[in-house]
Scaffold this active site. Structure first.
Site, PDB file in Angstrom:
ATOM      1  N   ASP A  13       0.821  -1.222   0.000  1.00 60.42           N
ATOM      2  CA  ASP A  13       0.000   0.000   0.000  1.00 60.42           C
ATOM      3  C   ASP A  13       0.854   1.270   0.000  1.00 60.42           C
ATOM      4  OD1 ASP A  13      -2.177  -1.811   0.404  1.00 60.42           O
ATOM      5  OD2 ASP A  13      -1.664  -1.823   2.523  1.00 60.42           O
ATOM      6  N   GLU A  14       2.030   1.208  -0.595  1.00 55.62           N
ATOM      7  CA  GLU A  14       2.900   2.394  -0.663  1.00 55.62           C
ATOM      8  C   GLU A  14       2.516   3.309  -1.827  1.00 55.62           C
ATOM      9  OE1 GLU A  14       4.121  -0.700  -1.038  1.00 55.62           O
ATOM     10  OE2 GLU A  14       5.418  -1.155   0.654  1.00 55.62           O
ATOM     11  N   ALA A  40      -4.039  -8.621  -2.828  1.00 56.05           N
ATOM     12  CA  ALA A  40      -3.695  -7.216  -3.075  1.00 56.05           C
ATOM     13  C   ALA A  40      -4.820  -6.526  -3.837  1.00 56.05           C
ATOM     14  CB  ALA A  40      -2.419  -7.152  -3.903  1.00 56.05           C
ATOM     15  N   HIS A  42      -4.873  -3.447  -6.737  1.00 55.62           N
ATOM     16  CA  HIS A  42      -4.098  -2.475  -7.507  1.00 55.62           C
ATOM     17  C   HIS A  42      -5.026  -1.580  -8.311  1.00 55.62           C
ATOM     18  CE1 HIS A  42      -0.072  -4.885  -7.501  1.00 55.62           C
ATOM     19  NE2 HIS A  42      -0.511  -4.576  -6.303  1.00 55.62           N
ATOM     20  N   THR A 123      -5.704 -11.719   5.037  1.00 56.81           N
ATOM     21  CA  THR A 123      -6.821 -11.258   4.207  1.00 56.81           C
ATOM     22  C   THR A 123      -7.850 -12.375   4.005  1.00 56.81           C
ATOM     23  OG1 THR A 123      -5.630 -11.885   2.206  1.00 56.81           O
ATOM     24  CG2 THR A 123      -5.366  -9.607   2.963  1.00 56.81           C
ATOM     25  N   ARG A 137       5.214 -29.623  -0.822  1.00 57.50           N
ATOM     26  CA  ARG A 137       5.109 -30.422  -2.054  1.00 57.50           C
ATOM     27  C   ARG A 137       3.830 -31.243  -2.092  1.00 57.50           C
ATOM     28  NH1 ARG A 137      10.666 -32.224  -0.334  1.00 57.50           N
ATOM     29  NH2 ARG A 137       9.464 -31.703   1.527  1.00 57.50           N
ATOM     30  N   THR A 319      -9.771  -5.805   1.990  1.00 60.34           N
ATOM     31  CA  THR A 319     -10.635  -6.176   3.112  1.00 60.34           C
ATOM     32  C   THR A 319     -11.418  -4.990   3.688  1.00 60.34           C
ATOM     33  OG1 THR A 319      -8.816  -5.744   4.625  1.00 60.34           O
ATOM     34  CG2 THR A 319      -9.046  -8.009   3.852  1.00 60.34           C
TER      35      THR A 319
HETATM   36  P1  IMP Z   1      -2.122 -12.829   3.763  1.00 66.37           P
HETATM   37  O1  IMP Z   1      -1.245 -12.305   2.663  1.00 66.37           O
HETATM   38  O2  IMP Z   1      -3.578 -12.735   3.417  1.00 66.37           O
HETATM   39  O3  IMP Z   1      -1.728 -14.194   4.225  1.00 66.37           O
HETATM   40  O4  IMP Z   1      -1.942 -11.867   5.034  1.00 66.37           O
HETATM   41  C1  IMP Z   1      -0.725 -11.828   5.775  1.00 66.37           C
HETATM   42  C2  IMP Z   1      -0.409 -10.416   6.241  1.00 66.37           C
HETATM   43  O5  IMP Z   1      -0.116  -9.608   5.110  1.00 66.37           O
HETATM   44  C3  IMP Z   1      -1.570  -9.724   6.937  1.00 66.37           C
HETATM   45  O6  IMP Z   1      -1.061  -8.883   7.946  1.00 66.37           O
HETATM   46  C4  IMP Z   1      -2.203  -8.902   5.834  1.00 66.37           C
HETATM   47  O7  IMP Z   1      -2.926  -7.813   6.319  1.00 66.37           O
HETATM   48  C5  IMP Z   1      -0.978  -8.470   5.055  1.00 66.37           C
HETATM   49  N1  IMP Z   1      -1.236  -8.173   3.645  1.00 66.37           N
HETATM   50  C6  IMP Z   1      -1.489  -9.055   2.667  1.00 66.37           C
HETATM   51  N2  IMP Z   1      -1.656  -8.427   1.494  1.00 66.37           N
HETATM   52  C7  IMP Z   1      -1.484  -7.119   1.734  1.00 66.37           C
HETATM   53  C8  IMP Z   1      -1.498  -5.961   0.889  1.00 66.37           C
HETATM   54  O8  IMP Z   1      -1.692  -6.015  -0.329  1.00 66.37           O
HETATM   55  N3  IMP Z   1      -1.280  -4.774   1.523  1.00 66.37           N
HETATM   56  C9  IMP Z   1      -1.033  -4.691   2.853  1.00 66.37           C
HETATM   57  N4  IMP Z   1      -0.998  -5.745   3.656  1.00 66.37           N
HETATM   58  C10 IMP Z   1      -1.218  -6.950   3.108  1.00 66.37           C
END
Ligand code: IMP
Length: 424
Positions: A13-14, A40, A42, A123, A137, A319
């Protein structure tokens, strides 16, 4: 050697999307996603500036002359990707998917919801469990979906049986999570048995559908490279969420760092000529884990925190969760630049300084290396959203400090959502 990599140097989110969008628009022939999945969001714009959000598709998807490639390090939910492909009218002439991409299957999403969503604030898209099965695997790939359908169907069936009868979760808990999953995915079914039968049927049509899109993307990328095509490589998350990084276990399950680019794309390090690191003027984080500058930020902004969050729009793109905000920490950025070999930094959201400093008129940046007491106050007048502020003394000296501390000489700035509000 026209290969550029865009890496977020914080927790995602930068504002990578803005930079990627501009490079796609002005420069790229090829756009590559190398890690993550539909966790993500975008933001991209079409030729006439209309806004769209993609989750798993690369950001070049709206440019008809751009080849878009999803490489092996990305996990794919075949149902939600199908919906995105349909939504954007994507054809197999402009989307290529590595046959090696691991699949996200129903048991991965259910397990993410049952166990990891609460534990580390994931997420809940099934990302972690899909990578975990792959590393063990024990997962299937999108190539399997296309050519080993029967094996895949048995696998899906077995895994759902195992999870639904596991004594780790009560029947009530499993059922409530399962119903939530059905609702989110618009399945008009309520019992597990019918769901399994319907999902296995669906796999058959998806198998036919994906055959046109799946290929050996490493070979494809090498040949595009040798044809001198301009290749843009974009991550989904940021370096701070790298599974091998210091925030473990509050991380995602893949490698947004430069190492992830190499293992996923099949390009080698000598073929990359520019690594562009994206840094937001402040930090934001969703999910659990350490956030070095959050407390101080919140204390300073005090009662205005909700107002600041809203005006910055800091809610998760996937989310909708509120993001935790904090000051920029240049020591963390320096480490990120060194680790990833960054040779250009783009500082994004410079214009948002207005939203943060409103009354007190100061802004904080942390650094152990150069600032007394580990923090500095940058006193800045309120900036207008136009080019004029780029010449202000406070901003120029801030950029000088960024150069000095990070040892990266090329600094670009982005100061608004429009394409022309980015100075390379
Ligand atoms: P996961 O990628 O859904 O397994 O989440 C793992 C961690 O990464 C959590 O803290 C999420 O909130 C964070 N996260 C996953 N995708 C993003 C993103 O696109 N932006 C910011 N945080 C993310």
């Amino acid at each position: 050697m026209p290969v550029k990599v865009v890496i977020g140097l914080q927790w995602g989110d930068e504002g990578k999307g803005k930079v990627v969008d501009q490079l796609v628009h002005d420069w790229a022939d090829v756009c590559v996603r190398y890690q993550g999945g539909a966790n993500a969001g975008h933001t991209i714009y079409n030729e006439i500036g209309t806004k769209f959000v993609t989750h798993a598709l690369p950001s070049g998807i709206l440019k008809s002359s751009c080849k878009n490639i999803i490489t092996t390090g990305c996990v794919i939910n075949p149902i939600t990707l199908f919906k995105e492909i349909d939504l954007f009218n994507v054809t197999y002439q402009n989307l290529y998917i590595s046959s090696g991409c691991p699949l996200i299957l129903p048991h991965h999403i259910l397990l993410d919801k049952l166990k990891y969503q609460k534990k580390i604030g994931t997420t809940a898209k099934g990302i972690g469990p899909a990578y975990a099965d792959y590393i063990a695997r024990d997962n299937k790939t999108i190539g399997d979906l296309c050519v080993n359908l029967e094996d895949l169907r048995i696998y899906v069936y077995d895994q759902l049986q195992i999870l639904s009868t596991s004594n780790k979760y009560s029947k009530e808990y499993f059922d409530s999570v399962f119903q939530e999953y059905l609702k989110e995915n618009e399945f008009e079914i309520t019992d597990l048995k019918t769901f399994i039968a319907s999902y296995l049927d669906k796999l058959e049509s998806l198998s036919l559908f994906y055959r046109d899109f799946v290929s050996n993307t490493s070979q494809l990328l090498q040949s595009l490279y040798w044809m001198n095509k301009k290749i843009l490589i974009e991550g989904a998350q940021g370096w701070g969420l790298d599974v091998w990084g210091s925030s473990y276990p509050n991380v995602t399950s893949s490698s947004p760092n430069i190492g992830g680019v190499l293992t996923s794309t099949g390009l080698n390090h000598q073929q990359i000529d520019e690594v562009i690191g994206i840094v937001k003027l402040y930090k934001s984080k969703v999910g659990e884990g350490e956030h070095s500058t959050q407390e101080h930020f919140e204390r300073n902004v005090a009662k205005r925190i909700e107002e600041v969050r809203s005006s910055l729009g800091e809610f998760g793109a996937t989310t909708g969760r509120p993001r935790r905000l904090g000051w920029l920490n240049l020591d963390e950025i320096t480490e990120a630049c060194q680790t990833n070999g960054v040779n250009r930094i783009v500082i994004t959201r410079l214009d948002s300084i207005n939203d943060i400093i409103k009354k007190d008129n100061h802004f904080c940046v942390y650094s152990n290396a150069d600032y007394q007491d580990h923090l500095a106050w940058l006193s800045m007048d309120h900036f207008e959203r136009d080019d004029a502020f780029l010449n202000q003394h406070a901003l120029l000296s801030f950029i000088d400090n960024v150069k000095k501390i990070t040892k990266v000489d090329n600094i670009s700035v982005s100061y608004g959502p429009r394409r022309n509000q980015l100075k390379w």
